[in-house]
Design a protein around this motif. Structure first.
Motif, PDB file in Angstrom:
ATOM      1  N   GLU A 282     106.353  10.231 -78.664  1.00  0.00           N
ATOM      2  CA  GLU A 282     105.350  10.688 -79.620  1.00  0.00           C
ATOM      3  C   GLU A 282     106.006  11.532 -80.688  1.00  0.00           C
ATOM      4  OE1 GLU A 282     103.782  14.615 -77.190  1.00  0.00           O
ATOM      5  OE2 GLU A 282     102.602  12.770 -77.108  1.00  0.00           O
TER       6      GLU A 282
ATOM      7  N   SER B 295      95.249   5.049 -85.627  1.00  0.00           N
ATOM      8  CA  SER B 295      94.738   5.877 -84.530  1.00  0.00           C
ATOM      9  C   SER B 295      95.309   5.426 -83.187  1.00  0.00           C
ATOM     10  CB  SER B 295      93.208   5.807 -84.487  1.00  0.00           C
ATOM     11  OG  SER B 295      92.778   4.467 -84.300  1.00  0.00           O
ATOM     12  N   ASP B 296      96.020   4.302 -83.194  1.00  0.00           N
ATOM     13  CA  ASP B 296      96.630   3.765 -81.972  1.00  0.00           C
ATOM     14  C   ASP B 296      98.002   4.392 -81.785  1.00  0.00           C
ATOM     15  OD1 ASP B 296      97.881   2.245 -79.978  1.00  0.00           O
ATOM     16  OD2 ASP B 296      96.760   0.447 -80.526  1.00  0.00           O
ATOM     17  N   SER B 297      98.158   5.200 -80.742  1.00  0.00           N
ATOM     18  CA  SER B 297      99.418   5.920 -80.522  1.00  0.00           C
ATOM     19  C   SER B 297     100.593   4.974 -80.286  1.00  0.00           C
ATOM     20  CB  SER B 297      99.277   6.867 -79.325  1.00  0.00           C
ATOM     21  OG  SER B 297      98.963   6.152 -78.144  1.00  0.00           O
TER      22      SER B 297
ATOM     23  N   VAL C 217     101.755   3.967 -83.757  1.00  0.00           N
ATOM     24  CA  VAL C 217     102.332   5.133 -84.436  1.00  0.00           C
ATOM     25  C   VAL C 217     103.728   5.417 -83.900  1.00  0.00           C
ATOM     26  CG1 VAL C 217     102.123   7.621 -84.815  1.00  0.00           C
ATOM     27  CG2 VAL C 217     100.092   6.173 -84.941  1.00  0.00           C
ATOM     28  N   ALA C 218     103.872   5.376 -82.557  1.00  0.00           N
ATOM     29  CA  ALA C 218     105.185   5.616 -81.955  1.00  0.00           C
ATOM     30  C   ALA C 218     106.175   4.530 -82.342  1.00  0.00           C
ATOM     31  CB  ALA C 218     105.059   5.696 -80.429  1.00  0.00           C
TER      32      ALA C 218
END
Length: 310
Positions: free
Chosen positions: A22, A114-116, A119-120
């Motif tokens: 993250e 909004s999807d981690s 994003v990662a």
């Protein structure tokens, strides 16, 4: 935490290429800014030098007293001025890059998702992507000014940058993967041949140079088969196929094709890679993979809509 553990953790925080699960808001903000700036920098530079030569007050045409090329031209003007066994067709390769630039907007948008997971994934390839943009920005300036060896050096550095991104982050979702990793890597690999041949500036009609080129072009097939076999990555197979076809068309219209083999080899390589990529990709997309292969992303993610919320 031990001193060694703390030092390792601190090193990872300072290393922009370190893999993370993250990212902090500060990290993401930095990637959003650098992605936008370097994307526009490369896009505007590539567009400008596609239609305009540099205006540095030097417009030589030919070789100087050292025997080196020192003229200036557009990106594709150099391709025409220095025909080699790896010269490409400007229309096909230009369309290829237009598609990559569009897909890179998907990557940029994923930084705001909004999807981690996405994003990662975007954050982990972010530093490699920014480095790629800066290196290609420098390459274009060198290429249009006939600094071919320096341009080749930047391509070599970028090849290692993109290869590292590929092997460390091979589970990146497909469209992010294509726009920021496999697409640029495929082009960079072929460009090493293209720019290297111009840098050597051996006349393409010299028999020894032609024979060497006829042999080395099969490296494109070997490179593509490696990714198809080891990673089940049909994306890089299709990309290398397109670039091989571009090389074939470029060779066909550069010289009398009946007297040369390079265009035949290029079309053959493109056709083989296309068929193999189709065979690898379609069963997996249909969920009917007949034998186990390595995966770029999980089958659930492969069939899911891009950037959909879980």
């Amino acid at each position: 935490m031990s001193e060694n553990g703390a030092a390792s953790s601190g090193g990872r925080r300072l290393n922009p290429f370190a893999r993370r699960e993250e990212f902090s808001s500060q990290h993401l903000l930095l990637y959003k800014i650098t992605t936008l700036v370097t994307y526009l920098l490369l896009l505007v530079t590539a567009f400008y030098y596609t239609f305009n030569a540099p205006h540095d007050g030097k417009h030589h045409h030919g070789k100087n007293h050292h025997g080196r090329w020192d003229h200036q031209s557009t990106i594709w003007g150099q391709n025409d001025l220095h025909p080699t066994p790896y010269s490409q067709n400007f229309i096909i390769t230009s369309i290829y890059w237009i598609i990559l630039f569009v897909l890179q907007l998907v990557y940029a948008w994923s930084l705001y998702s909004s999807d981690s997971v996405y994003v990662a994934a975007a954050g982990n390839v972010g530093s490699h992507y920014v480095a790629n943009n800066l290196l290609l920005f420098g390459f274009i300036h060198l290429w249009v000014r006939s600094h071919f060896w320096l341009g080749e050096l930047l391509l070599v550095i970028n090849f290692f940058n993109l290869s590292l991104a590929y092997f460390r982050h091979s589970t990146t979702p497909r469209l992010i993967h294509i726009g920021t990793v496999s697409g640029p890597l495929a082009w960079n690999f072929v460009a090493l041949y293209w720019v290297g041949a111009v840098a050597v500036h051996k006349h393409p009609d010299h028999l020894p140079a032609r024979i060497v080129a006829n042999i080395f072009i099969w490296g494109i097939l070997g490179y593509g088969v490696f990714f198809l076999a080891a990673f089940k990555d049909y994306t890089i197979g299709f990309e290398l196929s397109v670039l091989a076809f571009s090389t074939g068309v470029g060779q066909f219209f550069t010289k009398l094709p009946i007297l040369q083999l390079q265009w035949i080899f290029a079309f053959t390589i493109g056709a083989i890679l296309f068929i193999l990529s189709f065979a690898v990709g379609v069963p997996g997309l249909l969920g009917q993979d007949p034998f186990k292969r390595g995966e770029i992303v999980s089958e659930d993610r492969e069939r899911a809509p891009l950037l959909a919320d879980d």
